[in-house]
Structures are given as C-alpha cells and as structure tokens.
Design a protein around this motif. Structure first.
Motif, PDB file in Angstrom:
ATOM      1  N   ARG A 159     -39.142 -74.601  16.464  1.00 37.84           N
ATOM      2  CA  ARG A 159     -37.778 -74.365  16.968  1.00 37.84           C
ATOM      3  C   ARG A 159     -37.304 -72.971  16.571  1.00 37.84           C
ATOM      4  NH1 ARG A 159     -32.727 -75.012  14.864  1.00 37.84           N
ATOM      5  NH2 ARG A 159     -31.087 -75.309  16.383  1.00 37.84           N
ATOM      6  N   ASP A 160     -37.529 -72.587  15.313  1.00 37.36           N
ATOM      7  CA  ASP A 160     -37.142 -71.256  14.856  1.00 37.36           C
ATOM      8  C   ASP A 160     -37.853 -70.163  15.648  1.00 37.36           C
ATOM      9  OD1 ASP A 160     -35.498 -72.390  12.937  1.00 37.36           O
ATOM     10  OD2 ASP A 160     -36.828 -71.926  11.241  1.00 37.36           O
ATOM     11  N   ILE A 161     -39.137 -70.370  15.905  1.00 37.80           N
ATOM     12  CA  ILE A 161     -39.906 -69.382  16.666  1.00 37.80           C
ATOM     13  C   ILE A 161     -39.390 -69.304  18.103  1.00 37.80           C
ATOM     14  CG2 ILE A 161     -42.185 -68.874  17.652  1.00 37.80           C
ATOM     15  CD1 ILE A 161     -43.377 -69.921  14.983  1.00 37.80           C
ATOM     16  N   ASP A 162     -39.120 -70.444  18.717  1.00 34.53           N
ATOM     17  CA  ASP A 162     -38.585 -70.436  20.084  1.00 34.53           C
ATOM     18  C   ASP A 162     -37.260 -69.681  20.163  1.00 34.53           C
ATOM     19  OD1 ASP A 162     -40.760 -71.870  20.983  1.00 34.53           O
ATOM     20  OD2 ASP A 162     -39.693 -73.798  21.098  1.00 34.53           O
ATOM     21  N   ILE A 163     -36.404 -69.883  19.194  1.00 34.08           N
ATOM     22  CA  ILE A 163     -35.105 -69.205  19.194  1.00 34.08           C
ATOM     23  C   ILE A 163     -35.278 -67.709  18.997  1.00 34.08           C
ATOM     24  CG2 ILE A 163     -32.947 -68.901  17.907  1.00 34.08           C
ATOM     25  CD1 ILE A 163     -32.954 -71.965  17.503  1.00 34.08           C
ATOM     26  N   VAL A 164     -36.100 -67.295  18.049  1.00 26.53           N
ATOM     27  CA  VAL A 164     -36.262 -65.859  17.819  1.00 26.53           C
ATOM     28  C   VAL A 164     -36.905 -65.190  19.032  1.00 26.53           C
ATOM     29  CG1 VAL A 164     -38.510 -65.733  16.632  1.00 26.53           C
ATOM     30  CG2 VAL A 164     -36.727 -64.144  16.024  1.00 26.53           C
ATOM     31  N   LEU A 165     -37.835 -65.867  19.695  1.00 24.61           N
ATOM     32  CA  LEU A 165     -38.440 -65.296  20.902  1.00 24.61           C
ATOM     33  C   LEU A 165     -37.406 -65.159  22.020  1.00 24.61           C
ATOM     34  CD1 LEU A 165     -41.920 -67.076  21.044  1.00 24.61           C
ATOM     35  CD2 LEU A 165     -41.420 -64.715  20.358  1.00 24.61           C
ATOM     36  N   LYS A 166     -36.548 -66.159  22.179  1.00 21.14           N
ATOM     37  CA  LYS A 166     -35.496 -66.096  23.193  1.00 21.14           C
ATOM     38  C   LYS A 166     -34.534 -64.944  22.892  1.00 21.14           C
ATOM     39  CE  LYS A 166     -33.251 -67.710  26.734  1.00 21.14           C
ATOM     40  NZ  LYS A 166     -33.772 -67.466  28.068  1.00 21.14           N
ATOM     41  N   PHE A 167     -34.181 -64.775  21.625  1.00 13.36           N
ATOM     42  CA  PHE A 167     -33.277 -63.694  21.241  1.00 13.36           C
ATOM     43  C   PHE A 167     -33.924 -62.333  21.478  1.00 13.36           C
ATOM     44  CE2 PHE A 167     -29.581 -65.207  18.476  1.00 13.36           C
ATOM     45  CZ  PHE A 167     -29.491 -66.428  19.112  1.00 13.36           C
TER      46      PHE A 167
ATOM     47  N   GLU B  81     -36.316 -61.633  23.628  1.00 14.53           N
ATOM     48  CA  GLU B  81     -36.428 -61.425  25.076  1.00 14.53           C
ATOM     49  C   GLU B  81     -35.088 -61.005  25.680  1.00 14.53           C
ATOM     50  OE1 GLU B  81     -38.436 -63.565  28.881  1.00 14.53           O
ATOM     51  OE2 GLU B  81     -37.157 -64.844  27.634  1.00 14.53           O
ATOM     52  N   THR B  82     -34.016 -61.647  25.268  1.00 20.20           N
ATOM     53  CA  THR B  82     -32.687 -61.292  25.767  1.00 20.20           C
ATOM     54  C   THR B  82     -32.346 -59.857  25.404  1.00 20.20           C
ATOM     55  OG1 THR B  82     -31.943 -63.580  25.630  1.00 20.20           O
ATOM     56  CG2 THR B  82     -30.230 -61.888  25.662  1.00 20.20           C
ATOM     57  N   TYR B  83     -32.584 -59.493  24.167  1.00 22.74           N
ATOM     58  CA  TYR B  83     -32.333 -58.121  23.715  1.00 22.74           C
ATOM     59  C   TYR B  83     -33.150 -57.129  24.542  1.00 22.74           C
ATOM     60  CZ  TYR B  83     -32.450 -53.977  20.740  1.00 22.74           C
ATOM     61  OH  TYR B  83     -32.380 -52.684  20.276  1.00 22.74           O
ATOM     62  N   CYS B  84     -34.416 -57.423  24.729  1.00 20.91           N
ATOM     63  CA  CYS B  84     -35.315 -56.533  25.470  1.00 20.91           C
ATOM     64  C   CYS B  84     -34.853 -56.372  26.915  1.00 20.91           C
ATOM     65  CB  CYS B  84     -36.740 -57.077  25.406  1.00 20.91           C
ATOM     66  SG  CYS B  84     -37.971 -55.980  26.128  1.00 20.91           S
ATOM     67  N   GLN B  85     -34.503 -57.474  27.556  1.00 25.51           N
ATOM     68  CA  GLN B  85     -34.083 -57.437  28.960  1.00 25.51           C
ATOM     69  C   GLN B  85     -32.868 -56.546  29.178  1.00 25.51           C
ATOM     70  OE1 GLN B  85     -35.508 -59.066  31.753  1.00 25.51           O
ATOM     71  NE2 GLN B  85     -37.182 -59.273  30.309  1.00 25.51           N
ATOM     72  N   HIS B  86     -31.988 -56.460  28.199  1.00 24.91           N
ATOM     73  CA  HIS B  86     -30.752 -55.691  28.346  1.00 24.91           C
ATOM     74  C   HIS B  86     -30.811 -54.295  27.738  1.00 24.91           C
ATOM     75  CE1 HIS B  86     -29.351 -59.789  29.159  1.00 24.91           C
ATOM     76  NE2 HIS B  86     -28.471 -59.187  29.927  1.00 24.91           N
ATOM     77  N   ASN B  87     -31.861 -53.988  26.985  1.00 22.28           N
ATOM     78  CA  ASN B  87     -31.904 -52.704  26.296  1.00 22.28           C
ATOM     79  C   ASN B  87     -33.164 -51.878  26.539  1.00 22.28           C
ATOM     80  OD1 ASN B  87     -29.428 -52.668  24.389  1.00 22.28           O
ATOM     81  ND2 ASN B  87     -30.262 -54.729  24.210  1.00 22.28           N
ATOM     82  N   HIS B  88     -34.180 -52.467  27.128  1.00 23.68           N
ATOM     83  CA  HIS B  88     -35.439 -51.764  27.341  1.00 23.68           C
ATOM     84  C   HIS B  88     -35.883 -51.888  28.793  1.00 23.68           C
ATOM     85  CE1 HIS B  88     -36.247 -52.671  22.836  1.00 23.68           C
ATOM     86  NE2 HIS B  88     -35.562 -51.554  22.974  1.00 23.68           N
ATOM     87  N   GLN B  89     -36.875 -51.098  29.133  1.00 24.48           N
ATOM     88  CA  GLN B  89     -37.455 -51.154  30.476  1.00 24.48           C
ATOM     89  C   GLN B  89     -38.945 -51.390  30.360  1.00 24.48           C
ATOM     90  OE1 GLN B  89     -36.190 -47.961  32.950  1.00 24.48           O
ATOM     91  NE2 GLN B  89     -34.049 -48.202  32.391  1.00 24.48           N
ATOM     92  N   ASN B  90     -39.617 -51.410  31.484  1.00 26.61           N
ATOM     93  CA  ASN B  90     -41.065 -51.616  31.536  1.00 26.61           C
ATOM     94  C   ASN B  90     -41.478 -52.966  30.945  1.00 26.61           C
ATOM     95  OD1 ASN B  90     -41.410 -49.044  32.692  1.00 26.61           O
ATOM     96  ND2 ASN B  90     -41.387 -48.107  30.658  1.00 26.61           N
TER      97      ASN B  90
ATOM     98  N   TYR C 225     -24.266 -61.966  22.578  1.00 28.78           N
ATOM     99  CA  TYR C 225     -24.474 -62.211  24.009  1.00 28.78           C
ATOM    100  C   TYR C 225     -24.347 -63.698  24.328  1.00 28.78           C
ATOM    101  CZ  TYR C 225     -26.931 -62.406  28.509  1.00 28.78           C
ATOM    102  OH  TYR C 225     -27.275 -62.628  29.814  1.00 28.78           O
ATOM    103  N   TYR C 226     -25.026 -64.537  23.573  1.00 32.00           N
ATOM    104  CA  TYR C 226     -24.996 -65.975  23.854  1.00 32.00           C
ATOM    105  C   TYR C 226     -23.662 -66.610  23.471  1.00 32.00           C
ATOM    106  CZ  TYR C 226     -29.840 -66.067  25.248  1.00 32.00           C
ATOM    107  OH  TYR C 226     -31.007 -65.865  25.926  1.00 32.00           O
ATOM    108  N   ILE C 227     -23.047 -66.155  22.421  1.00 29.52           N
ATOM    109  CA  ILE C 227     -21.744 -66.706  22.032  1.00 29.52           C
ATOM    110  C   ILE C 227     -20.713 -66.419  23.123  1.00 29.52           C
ATOM    111  CG2 ILE C 227     -19.828 -66.445  20.411  1.00 29.52           C
ATOM    112  CD1 ILE C 227     -22.036 -66.034  18.230  1.00 29.52           C
ATOM    113  N   LYS C 228     -20.731 -65.212  23.672  1.00 27.47           N
ATOM    114  CA  LYS C 228     -19.790 -64.857  24.743  1.00 27.47           C
ATOM    115  C   LYS C 228     -20.024 -65.690  25.999  1.00 27.47           C
ATOM    116  CE  LYS C 228     -18.807 -60.084  23.508  1.00 27.47           C
ATOM    117  NZ  LYS C 228     -18.987 -58.680  23.907  1.00 27.47           N
ATOM    118  N   ARG C 229     -21.210 -66.224  26.140  1.00 25.38           N
ATOM    119  CA  ARG C 229     -21.541 -67.022  27.314  1.00 25.38           C
ATOM    120  C   ARG C 229     -21.484 -68.522  27.032  1.00 25.38           C
ATOM    121  NH1 ARG C 229     -22.801 -62.222  27.563  1.00 25.38           N
ATOM    122  NH2 ARG C 229     -23.039 -61.086  29.496  1.00 25.38           N
ATOM    123  N   GLY C 230     -20.886 -68.893  25.901  1.00 31.09           N
ATOM    124  CA  GLY C 230     -20.629 -70.290  25.610  1.00 31.09           C
ATOM    125  C   GLY C 230     -21.780 -71.076  25.016  1.00 31.09           C
ATOM    126  N   ARG C 231     -22.810 -70.405  24.542  1.00 32.10           N
ATOM    127  CA  ARG C 231     -23.936 -71.114  23.927  1.00 32.10           C
ATOM    128  C   ARG C 231     -23.596 -71.439  22.474  1.00 32.10           C
ATOM    129  NH1 ARG C 231     -28.954 -71.654  26.371  1.00 32.10           N
ATOM    130  NH2 ARG C 231     -29.099 -73.122  24.666  1.00 32.10           N
TER     131      ARG C 231
END
Length: 105
Positions: free
Chosen positions: A6-14, A16-25, A90-96
């Motif tokens: 569960r911890d690994i799934d959460i850190v991977l999701k976090f 990925e979210t960071y990467c999608q909004h801050n990086h390219q390629n 990001y997730y708190i602002k979206r109600g998670r």
C-alpha cells in the motif's frame, strides 16, 4: 494488501502525479505491477523509493519525515519531498481525503 504494498502504491501514485505536472518526455513503465507514465528521472526516483520501502528496518514504519534513520540519500530525499508535497496538496485540493491522512502522517 500488505502495508508495504500500500505504501509503495501511494508513493508511486504521488511520484507519477508530480511527474505528469512538472516534467516532460513521459514513457510508459511498469513498476511494482503498475503501469505508469514517468520521465527517466522520476522512474529512477520510483525505483529508489520502492527499494527503500522494501528494506525499511523500522517496524512499524513511521513516516519518512518523522524517522530517525534517514535512509534516503540527500539527493533523493529532496526529490521525494518535492513530489510528496506537490502531490499531497494536489490530491487534497481535489477532495482525496484518504490521501490527506497519508500526507499529514
């Protein structure tokens, strides 16, 4: 699901979210049986985070920010702080609310 998974799934999701909004390629990669879209830098951070979590000597494991053993090297510690902070907000602002508990832990 075990706490480690569960911890690994959460850190991977976090990460990925960071990467999608801050990086390219972004490239599709599979880590911990999850299909993710990550840049090379975030893929490296994700692999590092998985290894750190799987090899954590603490039981029960505290939040990394509250741990007396800092197993992340300074380079990765700064990167994971950025990813966790960005994605937590990001997730708190979206109600998670379920991620709210992980963010303030």
């Amino acid at each position: 699901m075990q706490k480690i998974d569960r911890d690994i799934d959460i850190v991977l999701k976090f990460i990925e979210t960071y990467c999608q909004h801050n990086h390219q390629n972004h490239h599709s990669v599979t880590l911990h049986n999850k299909s993710l879209a990550l840049c090379e830098e975030c893929k490296e951070l994700s692999n590092y985070a998985i290894k750190r979590r799987q090899n954590c000597p603490k039981n029960p494991k505290p939040a990394c920010k509250n741990c007396d053993i800092h197993c992340y090297t300074p380079k990765y510690r700064e990167k994971i702080k950025q990813a966790m902070k960005f994605s937590g907000i990001y997730y708190i602002k979206r109600g998670r609310i379920d991620y709210l508990f992980h963010y303030f832990r």
